[in-house]
Design a protein around this motif. Structure first.
Motif, PDB file in Angstrom:
ATOM      1  N   GLN A 149      -7.569  -2.294   3.116  1.00 60.31           N
ATOM      2  CA  GLN A 149      -7.728  -0.945   2.586  1.00 60.31           C
ATOM      3  C   GLN A 149      -6.397  -0.246   2.297  1.00 60.31           C
ATOM      4  N   SER A 150      -5.280  -0.962   2.443  1.00 59.30           N
ATOM      5  CA  SER A 150      -3.983  -0.305   2.287  1.00 59.30           C
ATOM      6  C   SER A 150      -2.958  -1.281   1.732  1.00 59.30           C
ATOM      7  N   ASP A 151      -1.946  -0.737   1.081  1.00 62.35           N
ATOM      8  CA  ASP A 151      -0.825  -1.549   0.615  1.00 62.35           C
ATOM      9  C   ASP A 151       0.266  -1.676   1.678  1.00 62.35           C
ATOM     10  N   THR A 152       0.070  -1.018   2.812  1.00 64.65           N
ATOM     11  CA  THR A 152       1.058  -1.102   3.883  1.00 64.65           C
ATOM     12  C   THR A 152       0.865  -2.393   4.677  1.00 64.65           C
ATOM     13  N   ALA A 153       1.943  -3.101   4.868  1.00 65.66           N
ATOM     14  CA  ALA A 153       1.927  -4.320   5.679  1.00 65.66           C
ATOM     15  C   ALA A 153       2.778  -4.094   6.915  1.00 65.66           C
TER      16      ALA A 153
END
Length: 500
Positions: free
Chosen positions: A435-439
Protein backbone atom coordinates in the motif's frame (compact mmCIF):
# COMPACT_ATOMS: atom_id res chain seq x y z
CA UNK A 1 95.40 12.31 55.23
CA UNK A 2 92.10 10.71 54.67
CA UNK A 3 91.82 7.03 54.08
CA UNK A 4 90.53 5.73 50.77
CA UNK A 5 88.09 2.85 51.33
CA UNK A 6 88.54 -0.06 48.96
CA UNK A 7 85.61 -2.35 48.02
CA UNK A 8 86.34 -6.07 47.81
CA UNK A 9 86.27 -7.41 44.25
CA UNK A 10 83.62 -10.05 45.12
CA UNK A 11 81.17 -7.40 46.42
CA UNK A 12 81.86 -5.21 43.39
CA UNK A 13 81.23 -8.15 41.05
CA UNK A 14 77.99 -9.05 42.83
CA UNK A 15 76.77 -5.46 42.64
CA UNK A 16 77.52 -5.39 38.94
CA UNK A 17 75.51 -8.60 38.40
CA UNK A 18 72.61 -7.18 40.41
CA UNK A 19 72.56 -3.96 38.38
CA UNK A 20 72.51 -5.96 35.14
CA UNK A 21 69.72 -8.13 36.53
CA UNK A 22 67.63 -5.07 37.45
CA UNK A 23 67.95 -3.87 33.85
CA UNK A 24 67.16 -7.26 32.29
CA UNK A 25 64.23 -8.29 34.50
CA UNK A 26 61.75 -5.78 32.96
CA UNK A 27 62.93 -6.78 29.48
CA UNK A 28 62.46 -10.49 30.26
CA UNK A 29 59.06 -9.89 31.85
CA UNK A 30 58.00 -7.68 28.91
CA UNK A 31 59.06 -10.38 26.44
CA UNK A 32 57.06 -12.96 28.38
CA UNK A 33 54.07 -10.61 28.44
CA UNK A 34 54.35 -10.01 24.68
CA UNK A 35 54.45 -13.74 23.92
CA UNK A 36 51.52 -14.41 26.23
CA UNK A 37 49.36 -11.65 24.74
CA UNK A 38 50.21 -12.73 21.19
CA UNK A 39 49.30 -16.36 21.95
CA UNK A 40 45.94 -15.22 23.27
CA UNK A 41 45.39 -13.07 20.21
CA UNK A 42 46.32 -15.94 17.88
CA UNK A 43 43.95 -18.29 19.71
CA UNK A 44 41.08 -15.80 19.46
CA UNK A 45 41.81 -15.22 15.75
CA UNK A 46 41.82 -18.98 15.10
CA UNK A 47 38.38 -19.21 16.74
CA UNK A 48 37.14 -16.35 14.52
CA UNK A 49 36.77 -14.17 17.62
CA UNK A 50 38.13 -11.13 15.79
CA UNK A 51 36.97 -8.67 18.44
CA UNK A 52 38.99 -10.52 21.08
CA UNK A 53 41.97 -10.89 18.74
CA UNK A 54 42.04 -7.15 18.04
CA UNK A 55 42.03 -6.45 21.76
CA UNK A 56 45.07 -8.69 22.42
CA UNK A 57 47.07 -7.58 19.36
CA UNK A 58 46.47 -3.89 20.15
CA UNK A 59 47.75 -4.49 23.68
CA UNK A 60 51.01 -5.92 22.27
CA UNK A 61 51.58 -3.24 19.63
CA UNK A 62 50.42 -0.14 21.46
CA UNK A 63 49.90 1.18 24.96
CA UNK A 64 46.26 0.20 24.45
CA UNK A 65 44.43 -0.93 27.60
CA UNK A 66 42.90 -4.39 27.47
CA UNK A 67 39.57 -3.13 28.79
CA UNK A 68 38.17 0.38 28.64
CA UNK A 69 34.77 0.66 30.32
CA UNK A 70 32.30 2.83 28.47
CA UNK A 71 28.63 3.13 29.42
CA UNK A 72 27.50 3.84 25.86
CA UNK A 73 29.58 1.56 23.66
CA UNK A 74 29.21 -2.14 23.00
CA UNK A 75 32.89 -2.64 22.28
CA UNK A 76 35.01 -2.51 25.48
CA UNK A 77 38.35 -1.65 23.93
CA UNK A 78 39.83 1.46 22.38
CA UNK A 79 41.04 1.62 18.77
CA UNK A 80 44.80 1.74 18.52
CA UNK A 81 45.43 4.79 16.33
CA UNK A 82 46.85 7.80 18.11
CA UNK A 83 48.51 5.69 20.77
CA UNK A 84 52.28 5.22 21.12
CA UNK A 85 53.89 2.16 19.55
CA UNK A 86 55.76 -0.25 21.81
CA UNK A 87 59.32 -1.23 20.92
CA UNK A 88 59.37 -4.77 19.57
CA UNK A 89 61.50 -6.42 16.94
CA UNK A 90 60.51 -5.41 13.37
CA UNK A 91 59.62 -8.92 12.16
CA UNK A 92 57.15 -9.44 15.01
CA UNK A 93 55.84 -5.91 14.71
CA UNK A 94 54.98 -6.41 11.02
CA UNK A 95 53.24 -9.70 11.74
CA UNK A 96 51.16 -8.08 14.48
CA UNK A 97 50.29 -5.09 12.29
CA UNK A 98 48.88 -7.41 9.64
CA UNK A 99 47.00 -9.52 12.17
CA UNK A 100 45.55 -6.47 13.90
CA UNK A 101 44.46 -5.03 10.55
CA UNK A 102 42.82 -8.34 9.66
CA UNK A 103 41.04 -8.49 13.01
CA UNK A 104 39.61 -5.00 12.56
CA UNK A 105 38.55 -5.70 8.97
CA UNK A 106 36.92 -9.04 9.72
CA UNK A 107 35.05 -7.42 12.58
CA UNK A 108 33.80 -4.63 10.32
CA UNK A 109 36.01 -1.85 11.72
CA UNK A 110 37.42 -0.75 8.36
CA UNK A 111 38.38 2.72 9.55
CA UNK A 112 40.58 1.23 12.27
CA UNK A 113 42.00 -1.36 9.85
CA UNK A 114 43.31 1.20 7.35
CA UNK A 115 46.27 2.64 9.35
CA UNK A 116 47.38 -0.86 10.33
CA UNK A 117 47.45 -1.98 6.69
CA UNK A 118 49.25 1.23 5.70
CA UNK A 119 51.98 0.67 8.29
CA UNK A 120 52.38 -2.94 7.26
CA UNK A 121 52.59 -2.12 3.53
CA UNK A 122 55.13 0.65 4.24
CA UNK A 123 57.39 -1.88 5.99
CA UNK A 124 58.03 -3.71 2.68
CA UNK A 125 57.32 -7.02 4.44
CA UNK A 126 56.28 -9.60 1.81
CA UNK A 127 54.97 -12.44 3.99
CA UNK A 128 51.30 -11.55 3.50
CA UNK A 129 50.56 -10.78 -0.20
CA UNK A 130 46.76 -10.38 0.32
CA UNK A 131 47.36 -7.35 2.58
CA UNK A 132 47.04 -4.90 -0.32
CA UNK A 133 43.81 -6.56 -1.46
CA UNK A 134 42.24 -6.18 1.99
CA UNK A 135 43.63 -2.64 2.19
CA UNK A 136 41.77 -1.83 -1.04
CA UNK A 137 38.60 -3.42 0.34
CA UNK A 138 38.88 -1.27 3.48
CA UNK A 139 39.33 1.86 1.37
CA UNK A 140 36.15 1.08 -0.56
CA UNK A 141 34.26 0.33 2.68
CA UNK A 142 35.20 3.81 3.94
CA UNK A 143 33.87 5.41 0.74
CA UNK A 144 37.19 6.07 -1.00
CA UNK A 145 36.56 4.36 -4.38
CA UNK A 146 39.29 6.22 -6.30
CA UNK A 147 42.02 5.20 -3.83
CA UNK A 148 40.57 1.71 -3.61
CA UNK A 149 40.69 1.33 -7.39
CA UNK A 150 44.39 2.27 -7.44
CA UNK A 151 45.12 -0.22 -4.65
CA UNK A 152 43.27 -3.03 -6.45
CA UNK A 153 45.31 -2.34 -9.61
CA UNK A 154 48.62 -2.47 -7.72
CA UNK A 155 47.58 -5.75 -6.13
CA UNK A 156 46.74 -7.29 -9.52
CA UNK A 157 50.07 -6.11 -10.95
CA UNK A 158 52.06 -7.80 -8.16
CA UNK A 159 49.88 -10.85 -7.53
CA UNK A 160 50.53 -13.42 -10.26
CA UNK A 161 48.31 -16.29 -9.10
CA UNK A 162 45.01 -16.98 -10.86
CA UNK A 163 42.73 -17.79 -7.95
CA UNK A 164 39.85 -16.50 -5.84
CA UNK A 165 41.91 -13.56 -4.51
CA UNK A 166 42.62 -12.32 -8.03
CA UNK A 167 38.94 -12.73 -8.88
CA UNK A 168 37.97 -10.77 -5.78
CA UNK A 169 40.33 -7.97 -6.79
CA UNK A 170 38.79 -7.80 -10.27
CA UNK A 171 35.31 -7.64 -8.74
CA UNK A 172 36.59 -4.95 -6.37
CA UNK A 173 37.72 -2.87 -9.35
CA UNK A 174 34.29 -3.23 -10.92
CA UNK A 175 32.71 -2.26 -7.61
CA UNK A 176 34.81 0.93 -7.52
CA UNK A 177 33.64 1.88 -11.02
CA UNK A 178 30.03 1.18 -10.00
CA UNK A 179 30.30 3.36 -6.87
CA UNK A 180 31.87 6.24 -8.81
CA UNK A 181 29.08 6.03 -11.40
CA UNK A 182 26.40 5.99 -8.67
CA UNK A 183 27.82 9.17 -7.17
CA UNK A 184 27.19 10.93 -10.47
CA UNK A 185 23.55 9.94 -10.95
CA UNK A 186 20.52 11.70 -9.48
CA UNK A 187 18.96 9.79 -6.57
CA UNK A 188 15.49 8.37 -7.19
CA UNK A 189 14.66 8.05 -3.51
CA UNK A 190 15.31 9.79 -0.23
CA UNK A 191 16.64 7.72 2.65
CA UNK A 192 16.19 8.54 6.33
CA UNK A 193 17.23 6.69 9.43
CA UNK A 194 14.32 5.86 11.75
CA UNK A 195 15.58 7.58 14.88
CA UNK A 196 12.82 6.07 17.03
CA UNK A 197 14.28 2.58 16.53
CA UNK A 198 17.90 3.59 17.13
CA UNK A 199 19.41 2.53 20.47
CA UNK A 200 22.44 3.83 22.35
CA UNK A 201 24.23 0.56 21.66
CA UNK A 202 23.62 -2.68 19.81
CA UNK A 203 22.17 -3.38 16.37
CA UNK A 204 18.61 -2.81 15.13
CA UNK A 205 17.45 -4.53 11.96
CA UNK A 206 14.80 -6.55 10.13
CA UNK A 207 11.73 -4.29 10.39
CA UNK A 208 8.40 -5.64 9.13
CA UNK A 209 4.79 -4.49 9.38
CA UNK A 210 2.46 -6.90 11.16
CA UNK A 211 -1.26 -7.51 10.84
CA UNK A 212 -1.61 -5.95 14.30
CA UNK A 213 -0.93 -2.54 12.75
CA UNK A 214 2.47 -2.15 14.40
CA UNK A 215 6.02 -3.04 13.36
CA UNK A 216 8.31 -5.77 14.68
CA UNK A 217 12.10 -5.60 14.45
CA UNK A 218 15.18 -7.26 15.92
CA UNK A 219 17.55 -5.55 18.34
CA UNK A 220 20.64 -6.40 20.37
CA UNK A 221 20.27 -3.32 22.62
CA UNK A 222 21.56 -3.81 26.14
CA UNK A 223 19.61 -5.00 29.16
CA UNK A 224 20.56 -4.82 32.85
CA UNK A 225 20.47 -8.19 34.59
CA UNK A 226 21.31 -9.60 38.01
CA UNK A 227 21.89 -7.99 41.37
CA UNK A 228 24.83 -6.03 40.00
CA UNK A 229 22.75 -4.82 37.05
CA UNK A 230 25.36 -5.94 34.57
CA UNK A 231 24.95 -5.07 30.90
CA UNK A 232 24.08 -7.96 28.59
CA UNK A 233 23.24 -7.84 24.89
CA UNK A 234 20.55 -10.43 24.07
CA UNK A 235 19.15 -10.53 20.53
CA UNK A 236 15.38 -10.22 20.83
CA UNK A 237 12.28 -9.00 19.03
CA UNK A 238 10.79 -5.57 19.73
CA UNK A 239 7.49 -3.97 18.79
CA UNK A 240 7.29 -0.39 17.51
CA UNK A 241 4.42 2.01 16.87
CA UNK A 242 5.86 4.61 14.50
CA UNK A 243 2.89 6.96 14.93
CA UNK A 244 2.83 6.90 18.75
CA UNK A 245 6.62 6.80 19.01
CA UNK A 246 6.75 3.78 21.30
CA UNK A 247 9.09 0.78 21.42
CA UNK A 248 8.67 -2.24 23.71
CA UNK A 249 9.83 -5.88 23.90
CA UNK A 250 7.79 -8.29 21.79
CA UNK A 251 7.40 -11.44 23.85
CA UNK A 252 7.23 -14.69 21.91
CA UNK A 253 9.28 -17.23 23.88
CA UNK A 254 9.83 -17.58 27.59
CA UNK A 255 12.81 -19.88 26.99
CA UNK A 256 16.40 -18.60 27.08
CA UNK A 257 16.89 -18.35 23.35
CA UNK A 258 18.28 -15.62 21.12
CA UNK A 259 15.77 -14.76 18.44
CA UNK A 260 15.48 -12.38 15.54
CA UNK A 261 14.95 -11.88 11.79
CA UNK A 262 11.26 -12.76 11.97
CA UNK A 263 8.46 -13.05 9.43
CA UNK A 264 4.74 -13.07 10.27
CA UNK A 265 1.97 -14.54 8.13
CA UNK A 266 -0.64 -12.18 6.65
CA UNK A 267 -3.32 -13.36 9.10
CA UNK A 268 -0.99 -12.72 12.06
CA UNK A 269 -1.30 -16.25 13.44
CA UNK A 270 2.08 -17.72 12.45
CA UNK A 271 5.52 -16.34 13.20
CA UNK A 272 8.76 -17.76 11.82
CA UNK A 273 12.09 -16.53 13.19
CA UNK A 274 15.80 -17.31 13.44
CA UNK A 275 16.74 -18.74 16.82
CA UNK A 276 19.91 -19.94 18.53
CA UNK A 277 21.30 -20.60 21.98
CA UNK A 278 24.44 -19.02 23.38
CA UNK A 279 27.37 -21.47 23.45
CA UNK A 280 30.63 -20.17 25.01
CA UNK A 281 32.52 -23.00 23.32
CA UNK A 282 31.27 -21.99 19.87
CA UNK A 283 31.45 -18.32 18.88
CA UNK A 284 29.66 -18.97 15.58
CA UNK A 285 25.90 -19.16 16.33
CA UNK A 286 24.15 -22.29 15.09
CA UNK A 287 21.19 -20.57 13.45
CA UNK A 288 17.97 -22.55 13.11
CA UNK A 289 14.39 -21.74 12.15
CA UNK A 290 11.55 -21.80 14.68
CA UNK A 291 7.81 -21.30 14.33
CA UNK A 292 5.28 -19.99 16.86
CA UNK A 293 1.50 -19.96 16.43
CA UNK A 294 -1.60 -18.49 18.12
CA UNK A 295 -5.36 -18.86 17.66
CA UNK A 296 -6.20 -15.16 17.47
CA UNK A 297 -4.29 -11.92 17.01
CA UNK A 298 -4.95 -10.81 20.59
CA UNK A 299 -3.76 -14.14 22.05
CA UNK A 300 -0.27 -14.83 23.38
CA UNK A 301 2.09 -16.81 21.22
CA UNK A 302 2.51 -20.50 21.94
CA UNK A 303 6.01 -21.70 22.79
CA UNK A 304 8.10 -21.81 19.58
CA UNK A 305 8.80 -25.15 17.89
CA UNK A 306 12.00 -26.03 16.04
CA UNK A 307 11.36 -26.83 12.37
CA UNK A 308 12.08 -30.41 11.23
CA UNK A 309 15.47 -31.75 10.16
CA UNK A 310 14.81 -31.35 6.44
CA UNK A 311 14.69 -27.57 7.03
CA UNK A 312 17.24 -27.32 9.86
CA UNK A 313 19.78 -29.68 8.34
CA UNK A 314 22.09 -30.94 11.08
CA UNK A 315 25.55 -29.36 11.02
CA UNK A 316 24.47 -26.39 8.88
CA UNK A 317 22.96 -22.95 9.52
CA UNK A 318 19.50 -21.82 8.46
CA UNK A 319 18.26 -18.27 9.02
CA UNK A 320 16.25 -15.21 7.88
CA UNK A 321 12.83 -16.69 7.02
CA UNK A 322 10.20 -14.92 4.92
CA UNK A 323 6.58 -16.08 4.43
CA UNK A 324 5.08 -14.99 1.12
CA UNK A 325 1.93 -12.91 1.53
CA UNK A 326 -0.26 -15.63 0.03
CA UNK A 327 1.14 -18.15 2.52
CA UNK A 328 2.34 -20.55 -0.19
CA UNK A 329 6.09 -20.45 0.33
CA UNK A 330 8.74 -20.01 3.01
CA UNK A 331 12.01 -18.46 1.80
CA UNK A 332 15.22 -18.60 3.85
CA UNK A 333 19.02 -18.37 3.67
CA UNK A 334 21.21 -21.40 4.42
CA UNK A 335 24.72 -22.78 3.95
CA UNK A 336 23.37 -26.32 3.51
CA UNK A 337 24.86 -28.55 0.78
CA UNK A 338 23.56 -28.36 -2.77
CA UNK A 339 23.98 -24.61 -3.13
CA UNK A 340 26.24 -22.37 -5.20
CA UNK A 341 28.18 -20.56 -2.48
CA UNK A 342 28.53 -19.76 1.19
CA UNK A 343 24.85 -18.95 1.81
CA UNK A 344 22.07 -19.43 -0.76
CA UNK A 345 18.38 -18.55 -0.93
CA UNK A 346 16.15 -21.62 -0.58
CA UNK A 347 12.38 -22.11 -0.78
CA UNK A 348 9.95 -24.67 0.63
CA UNK A 349 6.20 -24.98 0.02
CA UNK A 350 3.80 -24.35 2.90
CA UNK A 351 0.62 -26.24 3.68
CA UNK A 352 -1.50 -24.89 6.55
CA UNK A 353 1.44 -22.59 7.39
CA UNK A 354 3.75 -25.59 7.83
CA UNK A 355 6.65 -26.67 5.55
CA UNK A 356 5.55 -29.31 3.07
CA UNK A 357 8.08 -31.31 1.04
CA UNK A 358 11.81 -30.69 0.52
CA UNK A 359 13.44 -27.26 0.19
CA UNK A 360 14.40 -26.08 -3.30
CA UNK A 361 17.42 -23.97 -4.19
CA UNK A 362 16.48 -20.88 -6.22
CA UNK A 363 19.25 -21.64 -8.70
CA UNK A 364 22.38 -20.13 -10.18
CA UNK A 365 20.70 -16.99 -11.53
CA UNK A 366 19.69 -15.89 -8.04
CA UNK A 367 22.59 -17.39 -6.05
CA UNK A 368 26.35 -16.86 -6.44
CA UNK A 369 29.58 -18.20 -4.94
CA UNK A 370 29.26 -15.51 -2.25
CA UNK A 371 26.56 -14.86 0.35
CA UNK A 372 22.86 -14.40 -0.47
CA UNK A 373 20.65 -13.35 2.42
CA UNK A 374 17.42 -11.71 3.69
CA UNK A 375 14.93 -12.72 0.95
CA UNK A 376 11.65 -10.84 0.43
CA UNK A 377 9.18 -11.58 -2.37
CA UNK A 378 6.86 -8.77 -3.47
CA UNK A 379 3.86 -10.30 -5.24
CA UNK A 380 2.57 -6.93 -6.50
CA UNK A 381 5.69 -6.36 -8.63
CA UNK A 382 6.54 -10.07 -9.04
CA UNK A 383 10.06 -9.38 -7.77
CA UNK A 384 12.34 -11.09 -5.32
CA UNK A 385 14.53 -8.78 -3.24
CA UNK A 386 17.67 -10.09 -1.56
CA UNK A 387 21.11 -9.02 -0.41
CA UNK A 388 24.33 -10.39 -1.88
CA UNK A 389 28.09 -9.79 -1.89
CA UNK A 390 28.71 -12.07 -4.86
CA UNK A 391 27.99 -9.56 -7.64
CA UNK A 392 29.28 -6.23 -8.85
CA UNK A 393 27.90 -3.55 -6.56
CA UNK A 394 28.87 -0.87 -4.11
CA UNK A 395 30.78 -3.18 -1.77
CA UNK A 396 29.71 -5.32 1.16
CA UNK A 397 26.16 -6.65 0.99
CA UNK A 398 24.03 -4.91 -1.63
CA UNK A 399 20.28 -5.16 -2.22
CA UNK A 400 19.18 -6.61 -5.58
CA UNK A 401 15.80 -6.92 -7.31
CA UNK A 402 15.10 -10.12 -9.27
CA UNK A 403 12.05 -10.26 -11.53
CA UNK A 404 10.49 -13.68 -11.96
CA UNK A 405 7.83 -16.24 -11.13
CA UNK A 406 8.10 -17.77 -7.69
CA UNK A 407 5.61 -20.52 -8.55
CA UNK A 408 7.83 -21.92 -11.33
CA UNK A 409 11.16 -20.80 -9.82
CA UNK A 410 12.05 -18.94 -13.02
CA UNK A 411 14.08 -15.75 -12.60
CA UNK A 412 15.69 -13.00 -14.65
CA UNK A 413 19.11 -11.47 -14.04
CA UNK A 414 19.33 -9.60 -10.67
CA UNK A 415 19.51 -5.80 -10.81
CA UNK A 416 21.47 -3.79 -8.26
CA UNK A 417 19.20 -1.17 -6.70
CA UNK A 418 22.04 1.36 -6.55
CA UNK A 419 22.37 4.44 -4.36
CA UNK A 420 20.88 5.71 -2.13
CA UNK A 421 19.35 2.36 -1.11
CA UNK A 422 22.75 0.69 -1.33
CA UNK A 423 25.96 2.03 0.16
CA UNK A 424 29.61 1.01 0.47
CA UNK A 425 28.70 -0.77 3.73
CA UNK A 426 26.25 -3.66 4.32
CA UNK A 427 22.61 -3.21 3.27
CA UNK A 428 20.08 -5.95 4.04
CA UNK A 429 16.49 -6.80 5.08
CA UNK A 430 14.75 -4.89 2.29
CA UNK A 431 10.96 -5.03 2.60
CA UNK A 432 7.99 -2.88 1.61
CA UNK A 433 4.21 -2.87 1.95
CA UNK A 434 1.91 -3.11 -1.06
CA UNK A 435 0.00 0.00 0.00
CA UNK A 436 3.01 2.33 -0.01
CA UNK A 437 6.09 3.29 -1.99
CA UNK A 438 8.10 3.44 1.23
CA UNK A 439 10.53 0.58 1.73
CA UNK A 440 12.48 -0.36 4.84
CA UNK A 441 15.95 -1.84 5.04
CA UNK A 442 18.84 -2.20 7.46
CA UNK A 443 22.37 -0.84 7.06
CA UNK A 444 25.53 -0.06 9.02
CA UNK A 445 26.34 2.92 6.76
CA UNK A 446 26.01 5.44 9.60
CA UNK A 447 27.83 3.38 12.22
CA UNK A 448 31.26 1.88 12.80
CA UNK A 449 29.75 -1.41 13.84
CA UNK A 450 25.99 -1.75 14.13
CA UNK A 451 22.99 -2.15 11.85
CA UNK A 452 20.28 0.51 11.92
CA UNK A 453 16.89 0.74 10.24
CA UNK A 454 16.23 3.14 7.35
CA UNK A 455 13.20 4.13 5.31
CA UNK A 456 13.44 4.86 1.59
CA UNK A 457 10.68 6.96 -0.02
CA UNK A 458 10.59 7.22 -3.81
CA UNK A 459 11.06 10.70 -5.20
CA UNK A 460 8.40 11.88 -7.68
CA UNK A 461 9.39 11.68 -11.33
CA UNK A 462 9.75 15.22 -12.65
CA UNK A 463 9.42 16.26 -16.29
CA UNK A 464 12.82 17.60 -17.27
CA UNK A 465 11.47 19.25 -20.48
CA UNK A 466 10.56 22.88 -19.93
CA UNK A 467 6.99 23.81 -21.02
CA UNK A 468 8.40 27.07 -22.39
CA UNK A 469 11.72 26.64 -24.24
CA UNK A 470 12.54 30.32 -23.74
CA UNK A 471 12.37 29.99 -19.95
CA UNK A 472 15.51 28.50 -18.52
CA UNK A 473 14.72 26.13 -15.66
CA UNK A 474 16.83 26.46 -12.50
CA UNK A 475 19.37 23.73 -11.95
CA UNK A 476 18.27 21.19 -9.34
CA UNK A 477 20.05 21.53 -6.03
CA UNK A 478 21.92 18.49 -4.77
CA UNK A 479 20.50 17.11 -1.56
CA UNK A 480 22.00 14.82 1.02
CA UNK A 481 19.76 11.76 0.93
CA UNK A 482 20.16 11.36 4.67
CA UNK A 483 19.17 14.95 5.46
CA UNK A 484 15.76 15.78 6.84
CA UNK A 485 14.63 18.03 3.95
CA UNK A 486 11.21 19.42 5.00
CA UNK A 487 9.11 18.54 1.94
CA UNK A 488 10.72 15.16 1.45
CA UNK A 489 10.43 14.46 5.18
CA UNK A 490 6.68 15.22 4.98
CA UNK A 491 6.34 12.84 2.04
CA UNK A 492 8.14 10.14 4.02
CA UNK A 493 5.92 10.62 7.10
CA UNK A 494 2.76 10.59 4.94
CA UNK A 495 3.89 7.37 3.32
CA UNK A 496 4.67 5.73 6.67
CA UNK A 497 1.31 6.87 8.06
CA UNK A 498 -0.48 5.35 5.08
CA UNK A 499 1.09 1.99 5.81
CA UNK A 500 0.40 2.14 9.53
Amino acid sequence: MSQIMTIPKKILRDCMYLSILFVLVPVILDAQSTRKLKRRGDAAFQQQNYYGAARWYAAVLYDSPLVTVSPTLLYPFQPSQGRSIRKIRPELRNELLFRLAESYRLYGHYKEALPQYEQYLASQDTRYPPARLWYAESLLATDQPEKASAAYKVFLQKYRSVDSLAQKARQGLANCDFVIAQKQRKPDAVVNRLALLTSADGSNFGLEKTSEGSFVFTSSRHELQGKKQEKVYPVQLYKADLNKGSVSPYTVSRAKIQMGASSMSSDGLTLYFTGWKEDPANLQPQYQLYVATRSAIMDNWGEPVLLPDNINLKGYRTKQPFITRDGKFLLFSSDRPGGFGKYDIWMVALQDAKPFGEPMNLGGIVNTSGVEATPFYDAASAKLFLSSNGRVGMGGMDIYAVAGDINTNQWKEPVNMGAPVNSVKDDLYYIRDNQSDTAYFSSDRASACCMEIFAAAKLPVRDTISPNPRVQQPAPTARDTLAAVPDIQKQLIDSISAVT
